[in-house]
Design a protein around this motif. Structure first.
Motif, mmCIF file in Angstrom:
data_model
loop_
_atom_site.group_PDB
_atom_site.id
_atom_site.type_symbol
_atom_site.label_atom_id
_atom_site.label_comp_id
_atom_site.label_asym_id
_atom_site.label_seq_id
_atom_site.Cartn_x
_atom_site.Cartn_y
_atom_site.Cartn_z
ATOM 1 N N SER A 49 18.662 25.159 -29.150
ATOM 2 C CA SER A 49 19.986 24.625 -28.848
ATOM 3 C C SER A 49 19.889 23.228 -28.263
ATOM 4 O O SER A 49 18.862 22.829 -27.719
ATOM 5 N N VAL A 50 20.981 22.503 -28.409
ATOM 6 C CA VAL A 50 21.164 21.216 -27.748
ATOM 7 C C VAL A 50 22.408 21.376 -26.899
ATOM 8 O O VAL A 50 23.463 21.787 -27.392
ATOM 9 N N ILE A 51 22.273 21.084 -25.632
ATOM 10 C CA ILE A 51 23.394 21.236 -24.719
ATOM 11 C C ILE A 51 23.712 19.865 -24.145
ATOM 12 O O ILE A 51 22.848 19.204 -23.568
ATOM 13 N N ALA A 52 24.938 19.414 -24.365
ATOM 14 C CA ALA A 52 25.355 18.084 -23.938
ATOM 15 C C ALA A 52 26.455 18.227 -22.895
ATOM 16 O O ALA A 52 27.497 18.807 -23.173
ATOM 17 N N TYR A 53 26.208 17.708 -21.714
ATOM 18 C CA TYR A 53 27.228 17.735 -20.668
ATOM 19 C C TYR A 53 26.947 16.644 -19.663
ATOM 20 O O TYR A 53 25.822 16.185 -19.514
ATOM 21 N N PHE A 54 27.980 16.218 -19.004
ATOM 22 C CA PHE A 54 27.884 15.177 -17.988
ATOM 23 C C PHE A 54 27.781 15.887 -16.641
ATOM 24 O O PHE A 54 28.761 16.364 -16.100
ATOM 25 N N VAL A 68 23.434 28.257 -19.322
ATOM 26 C CA VAL A 68 24.276 28.675 -20.446
ATOM 27 C C VAL A 68 23.419 29.315 -21.528
ATOM 28 O O VAL A 68 23.770 30.368 -22.070
ATOM 29 N N GLN A 69 22.287 28.711 -21.837
ATOM 30 C CA GLN A 69 21.420 29.262 -22.871
ATOM 31 C C GLN A 69 20.985 30.684 -22.503
ATOM 32 O O GLN A 69 20.989 31.575 -23.346
ATOM 33 N N ASP A 70 20.648 30.902 -21.266
ATOM 34 C CA ASP A 70 20.260 32.235 -20.815
ATOM 35 C C ASP A 70 21.448 33.200 -20.903
ATOM 36 O O ASP A 70 21.316 34.328 -21.368
ATOM 37 N N TYR A 71 22.620 32.762 -20.475
ATOM 38 C CA TYR A 71 23.830 33.583 -20.499
ATOM 39 C C TYR A 71 24.174 34.012 -21.922
ATOM 40 O O TYR A 71 24.668 35.123 -22.152
ATOM 41 N N LEU A 72 23.897 33.125 -22.900
ATOM 42 C CA LEU A 72 24.209 33.427 -24.300
ATOM 43 C C LEU A 72 23.150 34.288 -24.970
ATOM 44 O O LEU A 72 23.329 34.736 -26.092
ATOM 45 N N GLY A 73 22.032 34.504 -24.292
ATOM 46 C CA GLY A 73 20.959 35.306 -24.868
ATOM 47 C C GLY A 73 20.034 34.499 -25.770
ATOM 48 O O GLY A 73 19.377 35.061 -26.648
ATOM 49 N N LEU A 74 19.968 33.193 -25.550
ATOM 50 C CA LEU A 74 19.152 32.324 -26.393
ATOM 51 C C LEU A 74 17.808 31.948 -25.762
ATOM 52 O O LEU A 74 17.102 31.102 -26.293
ATOM 53 N N THR A 75 17.457 32.526 -24.641
ATOM 54 C CA THR A 75 16.148 32.237 -24.060
ATOM 55 C C THR A 75 15.144 33.235 -24.618
ATOM 56 O O THR A 75 15.527 34.365 -24.930
ATOM 57 N N PRO A 76 13.921 32.868 -24.802
ATOM 58 C CA PRO A 76 13.217 31.655 -24.379
ATOM 59 C C PRO A 76 13.110 30.605 -25.483
ATOM 60 O O PRO A 76 12.111 29.896 -25.566
ATOM 61 N N LYS A 77 14.115 30.454 -26.313
ATOM 62 C CA LYS A 77 14.068 29.478 -27.397
ATOM 63 C C LYS A 77 14.171 28.055 -26.850
ATOM 64 O O LYS A 77 14.678 27.845 -25.751
ATOM 65 N N PRO A 78 13.706 27.061 -27.621
ATOM 66 C CA PRO A 78 13.772 25.674 -27.159
ATOM 67 C C PRO A 78 15.205 25.224 -26.910
ATOM 68 O O PRO A 78 16.132 25.621 -27.618
ATOM 69 N N SER A 79 15.351 24.390 -25.906
ATOM 70 C CA SER A 79 16.651 23.832 -25.574
ATOM 71 C C SER A 79 16.459 22.386 -25.135
ATOM 72 O O SER A 79 15.498 22.065 -24.440
ATOM 73 N N LYS A 80 17.373 21.546 -25.555
ATOM 74 C CA LYS A 80 17.331 20.141 -25.165
ATOM 75 C C LYS A 80 18.662 19.793 -24.516
ATOM 76 O O LYS A 80 19.719 20.167 -25.035
ATOM 77 N N MET A 91 26.303 12.265 -28.581
ATOM 78 C CA MET A 91 24.854 12.329 -28.425
ATOM 79 C C MET A 91 24.343 13.742 -28.667
ATOM 80 O O MET A 91 23.223 13.920 -29.136
ATOM 81 N N GLY A 92 25.149 14.743 -28.345
ATOM 82 C CA GLY A 92 24.763 16.126 -28.623
ATOM 83 C C GLY A 92 24.575 16.345 -30.117
ATOM 84 O O GLY A 92 23.600 16.948 -30.549
ATOM 85 N N PHE A 93 25.519 15.831 -30.915
ATOM 86 C CA PHE A 93 25.394 15.943 -32.368
ATOM 87 C C PHE A 93 24.171 15.177 -32.873
ATOM 88 O O PHE A 93 23.435 15.658 -33.725
ATOM 89 N N GLN A 94 23.950 13.984 -32.347
ATOM 90 C CA GLN A 94 22.820 13.186 -32.790
ATOM 91 C C GLN A 94 21.511 13.870 -32.457
ATOM 92 O O GLN A 94 20.601 13.935 -33.276
ATOM 93 N N ALA A 95 21.405 14.415 -31.236
ATOM 94 C CA ALA A 95 20.179 15.100 -30.831
ATOM 95 C C ALA A 95 19.925 16.348 -31.681
ATOM 96 O O ALA A 95 18.782 16.650 -32.027
ATOM 97 N N ALA A 96 20.990 17.068 -32.017
ATOM 98 C CA ALA A 96 20.838 18.248 -32.881
ATOM 99 C C ALA A 96 20.371 17.831 -34.266
ATOM 100 O O ALA A 96 19.484 18.467 -34.852
ATOM 101 N N TRP A 97 20.930 16.757 -34.799
ATOM 102 C CA TRP A 97 20.507 16.263 -36.108
ATOM 103 C C TRP A 97 19.045 15.835 -36.057
ATOM 104 O O TRP A 97 18.271 16.163 -36.948
ATOM 105 N N GLU A 98 18.640 15.137 -34.991
ATOM 106 C CA GLU A 98 17.255 14.702 -34.864
ATOM 107 C C GLU A 98 16.296 15.881 -34.787
ATOM 108 O O GLU A 98 15.182 15.816 -35.304
ATOM 109 N N ALA A 99 16.724 16.948 -34.137
ATOM 110 C CA ALA A 99 15.864 18.125 -34.006
ATOM 111 C C ALA A 99 15.689 18.805 -35.349
ATOM 112 O O ALA A 99 14.690 19.426 -35.629
#
Length: 99
Positions: A49-54, A68-80, A91-99
């Motif tokens: 996942s890519v998580i974008a927040y200020f 949030v990633q843990d709450y959604l059940g997405l751990t231990p997967k990579p997160s940026k 930037m969240g969209f750009q980072a996801a595209w780059e990944a």
């Protein structure tokens, strides 16, 4: 380079303050909407996942992304986590595209 697609999305009600809703719950509302759009998609098919927040304006929590990633059940997967002021969403969209 392979094609990258956004296949779904979700949204929570925009409001200045929602004291009865924890930010993890609000993220889950959006996540559940996105998952409902793709009935055959399962959590084990999500690679990361890519998580974008200020952080200064998002409950002042610097670890909100992993929470949030843990709450959604997405751990231990990579997160940026990405943060870019007013451009954070883009930037969240750009980072996801780059990944």
């Amino acid at each position: 380079m392979r094609p990258v697609y956004m296949v779904s999305g979700g949204i929570t009600k925009f409001a200045k303050s929602t004291p009865k809703k924890d930010f993890r719950y609000m993220a889950k509302e959006s996540f559940d909407q996105a998952m409902a759009d793709i009935p055959n998609l399962t959590l084990d098919q999500i690679d990361g996942s890519v998580i974008a927040y200020f952080s200064d304006h998002f409950t002042r929590q610097l670890m909100a992304g992993i929470m949030v990633q843990d709450y959604l059940g997405l751990t231990p997967k990579p997160s940026k986590r990405v943060e870019s002021g007013g451009a954070t969403g883009g930037m969240g969209f750009q980072a996801a595209w780059e990944a």
